[in-house]
Scaffold this active site. Structure first.
Site, PDB file in Angstrom:
ATOM      1  N   TYR A 247       0.838  -1.194   0.000  1.00  0.00           N
ATOM      2  CA  TYR A 247       0.000   0.000   0.000  1.00  0.00           C
ATOM      3  C   TYR A 247       0.874   1.247   0.000  1.00  0.00           C
ATOM      4  CZ  TYR A 247       1.102   0.371   4.999  1.00  0.00           C
ATOM      5  OH  TYR A 247       1.758   0.495   6.196  1.00  0.00           O
ATOM      6  N   CYS A 248       0.280   2.371  -0.425  1.00  0.00           N
ATOM      7  CA  CYS A 248       0.950   3.674  -0.386  1.00  0.00           C
ATOM      8  C   CYS A 248      -0.143   4.737  -0.219  1.00  0.00           C
ATOM      9  CB  CYS A 248       1.770   3.916  -1.648  1.00  0.00           C
ATOM     10  SG  CYS A 248       0.808   3.879  -3.179  1.00  0.00           S
ATOM     11  N   THR A 249       0.185   5.993  -0.417  1.00  0.00           N
ATOM     12  CA  THR A 249      -0.771   7.070  -0.141  1.00  0.00           C
ATOM     13  C   THR A 249      -1.990   7.015  -1.050  1.00  0.00           C
ATOM     14  OG1 THR A 249       1.107   8.452   0.486  1.00  0.00           O
ATOM     15  CG2 THR A 249      -1.005   9.556   0.191  1.00  0.00           C
TER      16      THR A 249
END
Length: 464
Positions: free
Chosen positions: A320-322
Protein backbone atom coordinates in the site's frame (compact mmCIF):
# COMPACT_ATOMS: atom_id res chain seq x y z
CA UNK A 1 -2.69 44.53 12.88
CA UNK A 2 0.88 44.13 11.77
CA UNK A 3 1.36 41.64 8.95
CA UNK A 4 4.84 40.55 9.96
CA UNK A 5 4.34 38.34 12.95
CA UNK A 6 7.00 36.31 14.70
CA UNK A 7 7.39 32.73 13.54
CA UNK A 8 6.69 31.50 17.06
CA UNK A 9 3.33 33.29 17.07
CA UNK A 10 2.41 31.87 13.68
CA UNK A 11 3.03 28.31 14.79
CA UNK A 12 1.60 28.48 18.30
CA UNK A 13 -1.66 30.29 17.63
CA UNK A 14 -2.78 28.96 14.27
CA UNK A 15 -3.92 32.33 13.00
CA UNK A 16 -6.28 32.26 10.03
CA UNK A 17 -4.17 30.74 7.20
CA UNK A 18 -4.43 33.80 4.96
CA UNK A 19 -2.84 35.96 7.65
CA UNK A 20 -0.08 33.43 8.31
CA UNK A 21 0.85 33.17 4.65
CA UNK A 22 0.77 36.93 4.07
CA UNK A 23 -2.07 36.65 1.55
CA UNK A 24 -4.20 39.59 2.70
CA UNK A 25 -3.72 42.99 1.14
CA UNK A 26 -2.92 46.00 3.28
CA UNK A 27 -6.57 47.03 3.05
CA UNK A 28 -7.46 44.19 5.41
CA UNK A 29 -5.03 45.20 8.13
CA UNK A 30 -7.89 46.55 10.25
CA UNK A 31 -9.59 43.18 10.63
CA UNK A 32 -8.42 42.88 14.21
CA UNK A 33 -8.45 46.18 16.12
CA UNK A 34 -6.90 44.45 19.11
CA UNK A 35 -3.57 42.93 17.96
CA UNK A 36 -3.05 41.29 21.35
CA UNK A 37 -6.15 39.14 20.90
CA UNK A 38 -5.24 35.71 19.41
CA UNK A 39 -7.09 35.28 16.14
CA UNK A 40 -8.09 31.73 16.98
CA UNK A 41 -9.96 32.88 20.08
CA UNK A 42 -13.71 32.49 19.71
CA UNK A 43 -16.09 35.13 21.14
CA UNK A 44 -17.17 34.51 24.71
CA UNK A 45 -18.67 36.57 27.46
CA UNK A 46 -15.11 37.15 28.71
CA UNK A 47 -13.88 38.16 25.26
CA UNK A 48 -16.67 40.12 23.55
CA UNK A 49 -14.05 41.91 21.43
CA UNK A 50 -13.61 38.77 19.36
CA UNK A 51 -17.21 38.60 18.19
CA UNK A 52 -16.70 40.78 15.11
CA UNK A 53 -14.05 38.39 13.77
CA UNK A 54 -16.30 35.38 13.36
CA UNK A 55 -19.39 34.66 11.33
CA UNK A 56 -21.60 31.61 11.86
CA UNK A 57 -19.21 29.68 9.66
CA UNK A 58 -16.29 30.59 11.94
CA UNK A 59 -14.58 32.46 9.09
CA UNK A 60 -13.61 36.08 8.71
CA UNK A 61 -16.78 37.86 7.63
CA UNK A 62 -15.24 40.74 5.70
CA UNK A 63 -14.33 40.60 2.00
CA UNK A 64 -10.69 40.05 1.09
CA UNK A 65 -8.72 40.92 -2.03
CA UNK A 66 -6.21 38.57 -3.56
CA UNK A 67 -3.78 39.14 -6.40
CA UNK A 68 -4.32 37.38 -9.75
CA UNK A 69 -0.72 37.82 -10.79
CA UNK A 70 0.25 34.18 -11.10
CA UNK A 71 -2.47 33.44 -13.66
CA UNK A 72 -2.74 36.66 -15.63
CA UNK A 73 0.53 38.48 -15.05
CA UNK A 74 -1.37 41.50 -13.70
CA UNK A 75 -1.67 42.63 -10.11
CA UNK A 76 -5.34 43.66 -10.25
CA UNK A 77 -7.08 42.41 -7.12
CA UNK A 78 -10.12 40.19 -7.30
CA UNK A 79 -12.65 40.09 -4.48
CA UNK A 80 -12.92 36.85 -2.58
CA UNK A 81 -16.21 36.80 -0.69
CA UNK A 82 -16.16 34.29 2.16
CA UNK A 83 -18.82 31.60 1.99
CA UNK A 84 -21.49 31.67 4.69
CA UNK A 85 -22.25 28.31 6.21
CA UNK A 86 -25.77 27.24 5.42
CA UNK A 87 -28.15 26.13 8.15
CA UNK A 88 -29.10 23.28 5.85
CA UNK A 89 -27.02 20.26 6.96
CA UNK A 90 -26.61 19.17 3.34
CA UNK A 91 -23.66 20.79 1.50
CA UNK A 92 -24.42 23.00 -1.46
CA UNK A 93 -22.96 20.61 -4.01
CA UNK A 94 -24.53 22.51 -6.90
CA UNK A 95 -22.63 25.71 -6.12
CA UNK A 96 -20.61 26.30 -9.33
CA UNK A 97 -17.95 28.23 -7.40
CA UNK A 98 -17.05 25.43 -4.98
CA UNK A 99 -13.50 24.19 -5.52
CA UNK A 100 -12.45 20.56 -5.69
CA UNK A 101 -9.05 18.87 -5.69
CA UNK A 102 -8.71 15.72 -7.78
CA UNK A 103 -5.57 13.57 -7.83
CA UNK A 104 -5.33 11.11 -10.70
CA UNK A 105 -3.01 8.76 -12.55
CA UNK A 106 -3.00 6.12 -15.24
CA UNK A 107 -0.25 3.82 -16.43
CA UNK A 108 -0.38 3.52 -20.21
CA UNK A 109 1.76 2.91 -23.27
CA UNK A 110 2.23 6.61 -24.10
CA UNK A 111 5.36 7.20 -26.23
CA UNK A 112 3.99 10.42 -27.76
CA UNK A 113 3.24 11.95 -24.33
CA UNK A 114 5.04 15.20 -25.15
CA UNK A 115 2.38 16.12 -27.72
CA UNK A 116 -0.21 16.44 -24.96
CA UNK A 117 1.75 18.97 -22.91
CA UNK A 118 0.94 22.22 -24.75
CA UNK A 119 -2.81 21.75 -25.34
CA UNK A 120 -3.30 20.43 -21.80
CA UNK A 121 -1.46 23.35 -20.22
CA UNK A 122 -3.34 25.88 -22.37
CA UNK A 123 -6.69 24.36 -21.42
CA UNK A 124 -5.87 24.49 -17.68
CA UNK A 125 -4.77 28.12 -17.97
CA UNK A 126 -7.91 29.04 -19.91
CA UNK A 127 -10.13 27.41 -17.25
CA UNK A 128 -8.03 28.71 -14.32
CA UNK A 129 -7.30 25.19 -13.11
CA UNK A 130 -4.20 25.09 -10.88
CA UNK A 131 -1.96 22.23 -9.80
CA UNK A 132 0.48 20.03 -11.64
CA UNK A 133 0.63 17.15 -14.07
CA UNK A 134 3.43 14.78 -15.09
CA UNK A 135 3.52 13.18 -18.53
CA UNK A 136 5.83 10.27 -19.31
CA UNK A 137 6.09 7.33 -21.72
CA UNK A 138 4.45 5.20 -19.00
CA UNK A 139 1.37 7.42 -18.54
CA UNK A 140 0.07 10.42 -16.61
CA UNK A 141 0.07 11.52 -12.94
CA UNK A 142 -1.35 14.74 -11.54
CA UNK A 143 -3.35 16.68 -9.03
CA UNK A 144 -5.46 19.70 -10.00
CA UNK A 145 -7.70 22.25 -8.31
CA UNK A 146 -10.63 24.17 -9.79
CA UNK A 147 -14.39 24.29 -9.82
CA UNK A 148 -16.07 20.95 -10.38
CA UNK A 149 -17.06 21.96 -13.90
CA UNK A 150 -13.58 23.07 -14.94
CA UNK A 151 -11.85 20.07 -13.38
CA UNK A 152 -14.25 17.71 -15.12
CA UNK A 153 -13.52 19.42 -18.43
CA UNK A 154 -9.79 18.89 -17.96
CA UNK A 155 -10.25 15.24 -16.99
CA UNK A 156 -12.55 14.69 -19.97
CA UNK A 157 -9.95 16.22 -22.28
CA UNK A 158 -7.26 13.91 -20.91
CA UNK A 159 -9.47 10.85 -21.32
CA UNK A 160 -10.37 11.77 -24.87
CA UNK A 161 -7.17 9.83 -25.61
CA UNK A 162 -8.30 6.20 -25.42
CA UNK A 163 -5.03 5.18 -23.79
CA UNK A 164 -5.79 7.41 -20.81
CA UNK A 165 -9.39 6.38 -20.27
CA UNK A 166 -10.23 5.09 -16.81
CA UNK A 167 -8.08 7.48 -14.77
CA UNK A 168 -7.74 6.40 -11.15
CA UNK A 169 -9.04 9.41 -9.22
CA UNK A 170 -9.18 10.59 -5.61
CA UNK A 171 -11.06 13.73 -4.62
CA UNK A 172 -9.90 15.65 -1.55
CA UNK A 173 -11.38 18.56 0.40
CA UNK A 174 -10.06 22.04 -0.29
CA UNK A 175 -8.35 23.82 2.59
CA UNK A 176 -8.52 27.63 3.00
CA UNK A 177 -4.83 27.85 2.03
CA UNK A 178 -5.37 25.90 -1.18
CA UNK A 179 -8.40 27.97 -2.02
CA UNK A 180 -6.53 31.25 -1.50
CA UNK A 181 -3.50 30.16 -3.49
CA UNK A 182 -5.71 28.83 -6.28
CA UNK A 183 -7.22 32.30 -6.53
CA UNK A 184 -3.88 33.84 -7.32
CA UNK A 185 -1.08 33.76 -4.78
CA UNK A 186 2.06 32.25 -6.25
CA UNK A 187 4.82 30.85 -4.06
CA UNK A 188 3.18 31.96 -0.83
CA UNK A 189 4.43 28.81 0.81
CA UNK A 190 7.71 26.95 0.29
CA UNK A 191 5.91 23.61 0.34
CA UNK A 192 7.66 21.40 -2.20
CA UNK A 193 6.17 18.84 -4.55
CA UNK A 194 5.90 15.26 -3.43
CA UNK A 195 6.01 11.98 -5.27
CA UNK A 196 2.27 11.35 -5.18
CA UNK A 197 1.19 14.93 -5.91
CA UNK A 198 3.76 16.75 -8.05
CA UNK A 199 2.29 20.22 -7.80
CA UNK A 200 2.25 23.59 -6.14
CA UNK A 201 -1.01 25.45 -5.61
CA UNK A 202 -0.35 28.59 -7.61
CA UNK A 203 -0.55 27.86 -11.32
CA UNK A 204 -0.63 24.84 -13.55
CA UNK A 205 2.60 23.04 -14.34
CA UNK A 206 2.75 20.26 -16.93
CA UNK A 207 6.09 18.45 -16.87
CA UNK A 208 7.68 15.84 -19.10
CA UNK A 209 9.57 13.07 -17.30
CA UNK A 210 10.83 9.55 -17.92
CA UNK A 211 8.52 8.10 -15.23
CA UNK A 212 5.29 9.32 -13.66
CA UNK A 213 6.52 7.97 -10.32
CA UNK A 214 10.27 7.52 -9.97
CA UNK A 215 11.36 3.96 -9.30
CA UNK A 216 14.50 4.43 -11.37
CA UNK A 217 13.52 1.49 -13.58
CA UNK A 218 11.55 2.69 -16.63
CA UNK A 219 11.48 -0.89 -17.92
CA UNK A 220 9.13 -1.92 -15.09
CA UNK A 221 5.68 -1.52 -16.62
CA UNK A 222 2.34 -1.98 -14.85
CA UNK A 223 0.81 -1.97 -18.34
CA UNK A 224 2.42 -5.36 -19.01
CA UNK A 225 1.98 -6.95 -15.57
CA UNK A 226 0.48 -5.70 -12.33
CA UNK A 227 -0.71 -7.08 -9.01
CA UNK A 228 -4.30 -7.67 -7.99
CA UNK A 229 -6.32 -4.68 -6.81
CA UNK A 230 -7.96 -4.96 -3.41
CA UNK A 231 -10.94 -2.80 -2.45
CA UNK A 232 -10.63 -0.89 0.86
CA UNK A 233 -13.51 -2.90 2.37
CA UNK A 234 -11.68 -6.16 1.60
CA UNK A 235 -8.24 -4.98 2.76
CA UNK A 236 -8.64 -5.93 6.44
CA UNK A 237 -9.36 -9.56 5.60
CA UNK A 238 -6.29 -9.81 3.36
CA UNK A 239 -3.76 -8.26 5.74
CA UNK A 240 -5.14 -10.25 8.70
CA UNK A 241 -4.23 -13.49 6.93
CA UNK A 242 -1.09 -14.91 8.63
CA UNK A 243 0.24 -15.96 5.20
CA UNK A 244 0.25 -12.34 4.00
CA UNK A 245 3.33 -10.12 4.27
CA UNK A 246 2.17 -6.48 4.32
CA UNK A 247 4.70 -3.97 2.94
CA UNK A 248 4.51 -0.19 3.18
CA UNK A 249 6.21 1.21 0.06
CA UNK A 250 6.26 4.82 1.25
CA UNK A 251 9.24 6.74 2.60
CA UNK A 252 10.44 6.75 6.21
CA UNK A 253 9.15 10.26 6.95
CA UNK A 254 5.69 9.02 5.94
CA UNK A 255 5.73 5.71 7.82
CA UNK A 256 7.02 7.52 10.92
CA UNK A 257 3.61 9.08 11.59
CA UNK A 258 1.35 6.18 10.65
CA UNK A 259 1.00 2.78 8.98
CA UNK A 260 -1.16 -0.33 8.93
CA UNK A 261 -0.96 -2.65 11.90
CA UNK A 262 1.78 -5.25 11.40
CA UNK A 263 3.13 -3.74 8.17
CA UNK A 264 6.80 -4.11 7.22
CA UNK A 265 8.58 -0.76 6.96
CA UNK A 266 11.52 -0.75 4.48
CA UNK A 267 12.79 2.59 5.95
CA UNK A 268 13.54 3.96 2.49
CA UNK A 269 14.16 7.67 1.96
CA UNK A 270 12.92 7.58 -1.65
CA UNK A 271 10.84 5.22 -3.76
CA UNK A 272 13.83 4.46 -5.99
CA UNK A 273 15.43 2.65 -3.01
CA UNK A 274 12.66 0.05 -2.91
CA UNK A 275 14.22 -2.35 -5.50
CA UNK A 276 17.48 -2.49 -3.51
CA UNK A 277 15.58 -3.21 -0.32
CA UNK A 278 13.76 -6.11 -2.01
CA UNK A 279 17.08 -7.50 -3.32
CA UNK A 280 18.53 -7.35 0.21
CA UNK A 281 15.52 -8.96 1.91
CA UNK A 282 14.43 -11.85 -0.30
CA UNK A 283 15.91 -14.79 -2.16
CA UNK A 284 14.98 -13.71 -5.64
CA UNK A 285 15.04 -15.77 -8.81
CA UNK A 286 18.61 -16.27 -9.96
CA UNK A 287 20.10 -15.10 -6.64
CA UNK A 288 20.44 -16.18 -3.05
CA UNK A 289 19.13 -19.72 -2.57
CA UNK A 290 19.60 -20.46 -6.27
CA UNK A 291 23.36 -19.90 -6.20
CA UNK A 292 25.63 -22.85 -7.01
CA UNK A 293 27.99 -24.26 -4.35
CA UNK A 294 31.00 -23.00 -6.32
CA UNK A 295 29.64 -19.46 -6.34
CA UNK A 296 28.99 -19.59 -2.60
CA UNK A 297 32.52 -20.82 -1.89
CA UNK A 298 33.99 -18.02 -3.98
CA UNK A 299 32.06 -15.36 -2.13
CA UNK A 300 33.41 -13.81 1.07
CA UNK A 301 32.06 -14.54 4.54
CA UNK A 302 30.04 -11.33 4.70
CA UNK A 303 28.24 -12.20 1.49
CA UNK A 304 27.54 -15.73 2.78
CA UNK A 305 26.04 -14.39 5.98
CA UNK A 306 23.93 -11.85 4.11
CA UNK A 307 22.57 -14.51 1.75
CA UNK A 308 21.74 -16.86 4.62
CA UNK A 309 19.60 -14.21 6.32
CA UNK A 310 17.50 -13.55 3.23
CA UNK A 311 13.90 -14.67 3.42
CA UNK A 312 12.19 -17.02 1.01
CA UNK A 313 9.52 -15.46 -1.15
CA UNK A 314 6.32 -15.16 0.89
CA UNK A 315 3.14 -16.91 -0.18
CA UNK A 316 1.43 -13.59 -0.78
CA UNK A 317 2.36 -9.92 -0.49
CA UNK A 318 0.03 -6.98 0.10
CA UNK A 319 1.37 -3.47 -0.53
CA UNK A 320 0.00 0.00 0.00
CA UNK A 321 0.95 3.67 -0.39
CA UNK A 322 -0.77 7.07 -0.14
CA UNK A 323 -2.87 7.08 -3.31
CA UNK A 324 -2.06 3.77 -4.99
CA UNK A 325 0.43 4.76 -7.68
CA UNK A 326 3.64 3.64 -5.97
CA UNK A 327 2.33 0.26 -4.81
CA UNK A 328 0.89 -0.39 -8.29
CA UNK A 329 4.32 0.07 -9.84
CA UNK A 330 5.99 -1.84 -7.00
CA UNK A 331 3.63 -4.77 -7.65
CA UNK A 332 4.85 -4.90 -11.24
CA UNK A 333 8.44 -4.95 -10.01
CA UNK A 334 7.81 -7.81 -7.55
CA UNK A 335 6.12 -9.90 -10.23
CA UNK A 336 9.16 -9.41 -12.46
CA UNK A 337 11.31 -10.76 -9.61
CA UNK A 338 9.41 -14.03 -9.19
CA UNK A 339 6.78 -13.16 -6.57
CA UNK A 340 3.56 -15.04 -7.34
CA UNK A 341 0.67 -13.59 -5.32
CA UNK A 342 0.96 -9.80 -5.21
CA UNK A 343 -1.85 -7.51 -4.06
CA UNK A 344 -2.13 -3.77 -3.60
CA UNK A 345 -4.67 -1.45 -2.00
CA UNK A 346 -6.83 0.23 -4.64
CA UNK A 347 -6.98 3.97 -4.05
CA UNK A 348 -4.29 3.75 -1.40
CA UNK A 349 -4.51 4.81 2.23
CA UNK A 350 -6.62 7.84 1.32
CA UNK A 351 -9.42 5.72 -0.11
CA UNK A 352 -9.23 3.39 2.88
CA UNK A 353 -9.50 6.26 5.39
CA UNK A 354 -12.41 7.66 3.41
CA UNK A 355 -14.43 4.43 3.20
CA UNK A 356 -13.54 2.36 6.28
CA UNK A 357 -14.97 3.55 9.62
CA UNK A 358 -12.50 4.21 12.39
CA UNK A 359 -14.16 1.55 14.55
CA UNK A 360 -13.27 -1.11 11.94
CA UNK A 361 -9.91 0.30 10.88
CA UNK A 362 -6.51 -1.38 11.11
CA UNK A 363 -4.76 1.92 10.35
CA UNK A 364 -2.64 3.36 13.17
CA UNK A 365 -1.63 7.04 13.30
CA UNK A 366 -2.02 9.64 10.57
CA UNK A 367 -1.34 9.65 6.83
CA UNK A 368 1.15 12.13 5.38
CA UNK A 369 -0.15 13.94 2.29
CA UNK A 370 1.70 16.12 -0.19
CA UNK A 371 -0.35 19.25 0.24
CA UNK A 372 -0.91 21.88 2.90
CA UNK A 373 -2.98 19.58 5.11
CA UNK A 374 0.34 17.76 5.81
CA UNK A 375 -1.51 14.80 7.35
CA UNK A 376 -5.04 13.39 7.42
CA UNK A 377 -7.00 11.07 9.66
CA UNK A 378 -10.14 8.96 9.14
CA UNK A 379 -12.71 10.70 7.00
CA UNK A 380 -9.80 12.63 5.43
CA UNK A 381 -10.01 15.15 8.27
CA UNK A 382 -6.89 17.30 8.61
CA UNK A 383 -4.38 15.81 11.04
CA UNK A 384 -2.22 17.30 13.76
CA UNK A 385 1.17 17.47 12.02
CA UNK A 386 2.81 20.60 10.58
CA UNK A 387 5.59 20.78 7.97
CA UNK A 388 9.27 21.59 8.34
CA UNK A 389 10.08 23.73 5.31
CA UNK A 390 13.76 22.88 5.75
CA UNK A 391 13.31 19.18 4.92
CA UNK A 392 9.62 18.90 3.92
CA UNK A 393 9.00 16.35 6.68
CA UNK A 394 6.05 16.26 9.10
CA UNK A 395 6.67 17.64 12.58
CA UNK A 396 4.62 17.21 15.75
CA UNK A 397 3.99 19.69 18.54
CA UNK A 398 6.73 17.93 20.53
CA UNK A 399 9.17 18.39 17.62
CA UNK A 400 8.48 22.14 17.67
CA UNK A 401 9.42 22.30 21.35
CA UNK A 402 12.89 20.87 20.65
CA UNK A 403 15.93 23.15 20.47
CA UNK A 404 16.63 21.95 16.90
CA UNK A 405 13.37 23.52 15.70
CA UNK A 406 13.72 26.82 13.83
CA UNK A 407 10.70 27.87 11.83
CA UNK A 408 11.36 27.70 8.09
CA UNK A 409 14.90 26.36 8.65
CA UNK A 410 15.32 23.09 10.58
CA UNK A 411 13.61 20.52 12.78
CA UNK A 412 14.86 17.58 14.90
CA UNK A 413 14.74 15.36 11.80
CA UNK A 414 17.08 17.46 9.65
CA UNK A 415 19.08 19.68 12.02
CA UNK A 416 22.18 17.45 12.20
CA UNK A 417 22.22 16.72 8.46
CA UNK A 418 22.26 20.37 7.34
CA UNK A 419 25.40 22.47 7.09
CA UNK A 420 25.55 26.01 8.45
CA UNK A 421 25.56 27.26 4.86
CA UNK A 422 22.31 25.41 4.12
CA UNK A 423 20.73 26.76 7.29
CA UNK A 424 21.71 30.31 6.40
CA UNK A 425 20.22 29.95 2.93
CA UNK A 426 17.01 28.74 4.54
CA UNK A 427 17.01 31.74 6.88
CA UNK A 428 17.46 34.06 3.89
CA UNK A 429 14.53 32.36 2.17
CA UNK A 430 12.41 32.78 5.30
CA UNK A 431 13.33 36.47 5.53
CA UNK A 432 12.19 36.94 1.93
CA UNK A 433 8.92 35.25 2.75
CA UNK A 434 8.36 37.38 5.87
CA UNK A 435 9.30 40.63 4.07
CA UNK A 436 7.41 40.14 0.82
CA UNK A 437 4.87 37.35 1.41
CA UNK A 438 6.45 35.24 -1.35
CA UNK A 439 9.65 33.29 -1.86
CA UNK A 440 11.90 35.48 -3.95
CA UNK A 441 10.26 38.89 -3.99
CA UNK A 442 12.33 41.84 -5.24
CA UNK A 443 15.49 40.06 -4.05
CA UNK A 444 15.01 36.86 -6.03
CA UNK A 445 18.32 35.88 -7.58
CA UNK A 446 20.18 38.56 -5.60
CA UNK A 447 21.86 38.83 -2.25
CA UNK A 448 19.15 39.35 0.41
CA UNK A 449 18.50 43.00 1.16
CA UNK A 450 19.47 44.11 4.65
CA UNK A 451 16.91 45.69 6.96
CA UNK A 452 18.83 48.97 6.76
CA UNK A 453 18.49 48.96 2.97
CA UNK A 454 14.76 48.35 3.26
CA UNK A 455 14.34 51.25 5.70
CA UNK A 456 16.36 53.59 3.46
CA UNK A 457 14.39 52.50 0.40
CA UNK A 458 11.04 53.08 2.14
CA UNK A 459 12.22 56.49 3.42
CA UNK A 460 13.32 57.61 -0.05
CA UNK A 461 10.02 56.49 -1.57
CA UNK A 462 7.98 58.31 1.07
CA UNK A 463 10.00 61.49 0.43
CA UNK A 464 9.08 61.56 -3.27
Amino acid sequence: MQMRRSSAFMIRYRSPPLLILGMLSSSTSNLNPNPKLPLTMKPTSQNPQASHLFSNSNRISQPMTLSTRCFTGSSDPIPIVPKIQSTDPKPELDDPNLLVVVSFYKFADFPDHAELRKPLKELCQELRVSGGIILAPEGINGSICGTRATVERVLAFIQSDNRLKGLRQIESPVSPEEEAIHHGHSSSSPLAAGEDAPFRWDHVRVKLKTEIVTLGMPSVSPVEKVGKYVKPREWNTLISDPDTVVIDVRNNYETRIGKFKGAVDPFTTAFREFPSWVDDQFQLEGTGGNQSELEIKDSNEITKEAESTKKKLPKQVAMYCTGGIRCEKASSFLLSKGFKEVYHLEGGILKYLEEVPKTESLWEGECFVFDKRVSVEHGLEQGTFKLCYGCKQPVSDADMEAHEWEYGVTCPHCYSSKSEEEKERARARQRQFENWGIIGGPDKGRRPTSKADIVNKNFSQSSV
